[in-house]
Scaffold this active site. Structure first.
Site, PDB file in Angstrom:
ATOM      1  N   ASN A  44       5.217  -4.056 -15.889  1.00 55.22           N
ATOM      2  CA  ASN A  44       4.590  -4.929 -16.881  1.00 55.22           C
ATOM      3  C   ASN A  44       5.404  -6.201 -17.066  1.00 55.22           C
ATOM      4  O   ASN A  44       6.636  -6.223 -16.914  1.00 55.22           O
ATOM      5  CB  ASN A  44       4.367  -4.198 -18.212  1.00 55.22           C
ATOM      6  CG  ASN A  44       5.611  -3.641 -18.851  1.00 55.22           C
ATOM      7  OD1 ASN A  44       6.567  -3.291 -18.178  1.00 55.22           O
ATOM      8  ND2 ASN A  44       5.607  -3.558 -20.160  1.00 55.22           N
ATOM      9  N   VAL A  45       4.682  -7.269 -17.382  1.00 51.62           N
ATOM     10  CA  VAL A  45       5.277  -8.590 -17.570  1.00 51.62           C
ATOM     11  C   VAL A  45       4.694  -9.172 -18.854  1.00 51.62           C
ATOM     12  O   VAL A  45       3.494  -9.479 -18.914  1.00 51.62           O
ATOM     13  CB  VAL A  45       4.973  -9.522 -16.377  1.00 51.62           C
ATOM     14  CG1 VAL A  45       5.592 -10.901 -16.609  1.00 51.62           C
ATOM     15  CG2 VAL A  45       5.500  -8.923 -15.073  1.00 51.62           C
ATOM     16  N   GLU A  46       5.514  -9.264 -19.890  1.00 52.72           N
ATOM     17  CA  GLU A  46       5.046  -9.778 -21.180  1.00 52.72           C
ATOM     18  C   GLU A  46       5.258 -11.285 -21.266  1.00 52.72           C
ATOM     19  O   GLU A  46       5.970 -11.891 -20.450  1.00 52.72           O
ATOM     20  CB  GLU A  46       5.772  -9.039 -22.309  1.00 52.72           C
ATOM     21  CG  GLU A  46       5.433  -7.550 -22.291  1.00 52.72           C
ATOM     22  CD  GLU A  46       6.040  -6.755 -23.433  1.00 52.72           C
ATOM     23  OE1 GLU A  46       6.921  -7.285 -24.151  1.00 52.72           O
ATOM     24  OE2 GLU A  46       5.630  -5.592 -23.608  1.00 52.72           O
ATOM     25  N   CYS A  55      -0.147  -5.662 -17.524  1.00 55.15           N
ATOM     26  CA  CYS A  55       0.271  -4.257 -17.447  1.00 55.15           C
ATOM     27  C   CYS A  55       0.839  -3.936 -16.060  1.00 55.15           C
ATOM     28  O   CYS A  55       0.515  -4.597 -15.063  1.00 55.15           O
ATOM     29  CB  CYS A  55      -0.906  -3.337 -17.723  1.00 55.15           C
ATOM     30  SG  CYS A  55      -1.360  -3.174 -19.462  1.00 55.15           S
ATOM     31  N   GLU A  57       0.071  -1.547 -14.130  1.00 58.22           N
ATOM     32  CA  GLU A  57      -0.958  -1.143 -13.168  1.00 58.22           C
ATOM     33  C   GLU A  57      -1.641  -2.372 -12.557  1.00 58.22           C
ATOM     34  O   GLU A  57      -2.134  -2.315 -11.423  1.00 58.22           O
ATOM     35  CB  GLU A  57      -1.992  -0.246 -13.849  1.00 58.22           C
ATOM     36  CG  GLU A  57      -1.427   1.083 -14.360  1.00 58.22           C
ATOM     37  CD  GLU A  57      -0.909   0.996 -15.796  1.00 58.22           C
ATOM     38  OE1 GLU A  57      -0.459  -0.087 -16.218  1.00 58.22           O
ATOM     39  OE2 GLU A  57      -0.971   2.019 -16.492  1.00 58.22           O
ATOM     40  N   CYS A  88      -3.631   2.628 -19.789  1.00 61.78           N
ATOM     41  CA  CYS A  88      -4.532   2.232 -20.883  1.00 61.78           C
ATOM     42  C   CYS A  88      -5.961   2.142 -20.346  1.00 61.78           C
ATOM     43  O   CYS A  88      -6.200   2.207 -19.133  1.00 61.78           O
ATOM     44  CB  CYS A  88      -4.079   0.904 -21.493  1.00 61.78           C
ATOM     45  SG  CYS A  88      -4.373  -0.536 -20.435  1.00 61.78           S
ATOM     46  N   CYS A  91      -6.635  -0.528 -17.750  1.00 66.06           N
ATOM     47  CA  CYS A  91      -6.016  -0.208 -16.451  1.00 66.06           C
ATOM     48  C   CYS A  91      -6.740   0.924 -15.742  1.00 66.06           C
ATOM     49  O   CYS A  91      -6.761   0.968 -14.511  1.00 66.06           O
ATOM     50  CB  CYS A  91      -4.536   0.101 -16.644  1.00 66.06           C
ATOM     51  SG  CYS A  91      -3.605  -1.392 -17.043  1.00 66.06           S
TER      52      CYS A  91
HETATM   53  N1  THU Z   1       1.462  -1.277 -20.718  1.00 65.16           N
HETATM   54  C1  THU Z   1       1.363  -1.110 -19.368  1.00 65.16           C
HETATM   55  O1  THU Z   1       2.108  -1.739 -18.582  1.00 65.16           O
HETATM   56  N2  THU Z   1       0.434  -0.229 -18.886  1.00 65.16           N
HETATM   57  C2  THU Z   1      -0.400   0.511 -19.667  1.00 65.16           C
HETATM   58  O2  THU Z   1      -1.248   1.224 -19.155  1.00 65.16           O
HETATM   59  C3  THU Z   1      -0.264   0.468 -21.128  1.00 65.16           C
HETATM   60  C4  THU Z   1       0.633  -0.585 -21.674  1.00 65.16           C
HETATM   61  C5  THU Z   1       2.439  -2.239 -21.229  1.00 65.16           C
HETATM   62  C6  THU Z   1       1.824  -3.498 -21.787  1.00 65.16           C
HETATM   63  C7  THU Z   1       2.891  -3.955 -22.767  1.00 65.16           C
HETATM   64  O3  THU Z   1       3.820  -4.767 -22.072  1.00 65.16           O
HETATM   65  C8  THU Z   1       3.580  -2.671 -23.190  1.00 65.16           C
HETATM   66  O4  THU Z   1       3.184  -1.671 -22.280  1.00 65.16           O
HETATM   67  C9  THU Z   1       3.233  -2.236 -24.617  1.00 65.16           C
HETATM   68  O5  THU Z   1       1.861  -2.144 -24.797  1.00 65.16           O
END
Ligand code: THU
Length: 130
Positions: A44-46, A55, A57, A88, A91
């Site tokens: 994941n990259v915020e 996300c 995925e 999620c 994804c």
């Molecule tokens: N996140 C994912 O990378 N994949 C998921 O299926 C659920 C959530 C990440 C997004 C965000 O950076 C962090 O988890 C918190 O929601």
């Protein structure tokens, strides 16, 4: 084709350690095996503009296409300390397009088919002209 789940789980956790998650503090890594045997990863990259977060995925599916395409057969999603996460809802839909309902998704109870996690899904066959 055999799936080395032990290796996929370790790779997902290792990849999670490279995630950019300074806002949620939840680092997520995804490791997948493509049906031709290739192994791919994503994290994941915020972003400071929170809604732009990518996300793990999504990175995984980008890696699928960037490395030659095909179908994902198996995926494990983990935190750096090895905790198993379920994809999620968004994804699950993204993974469906990349591997179909038979894609195996790792859970605490072992691998399950994506079709069980996303029943009655919308797919390309619902589009006009399909
Ligand atoms: N996140 C994912 O990378 N994949 C998921 O299926 C659920 C959530 C990440 C997004 C965000 O950076 C962090 O988890 C918190 O929601």
């Amino acid at each position: 084709m055999g799936i080395d789940w032990t290796a996929l789980r370790a790779l997902a956790a290792e990849t999670a350690g490279r995630a950019h998650a300074p806002y949620s503090q939840l680092q997520v890594g995804a490791a997948g095996q493509v049906s031709d045997g290739r192994v791919i990863v994503g994290c994941n990259v915020e972003n400071a503009s929170f809604g732009l977060t990518l996300c793990a995925e999504c990175g995984l599916v980008s890696a699928l296409h960037a490395s030659g395409g095909g179908a994902i057969a198996a995926v494990s999603v983990r935190t750096p300390d090895g905790r198993c996460l379920l994809p999620c809802g968004r994804c699950r839909q993204v993974l469906l397009e990349a591997g179909g309902a038979s894609l195996l998704v790792d859970t605490d109870a072992g691998p399950v088919e994506l079709g069980r996690l996303l029943p009655s899904a919308f797919t390309g066959s619902d589009l006009p002209g399909a």
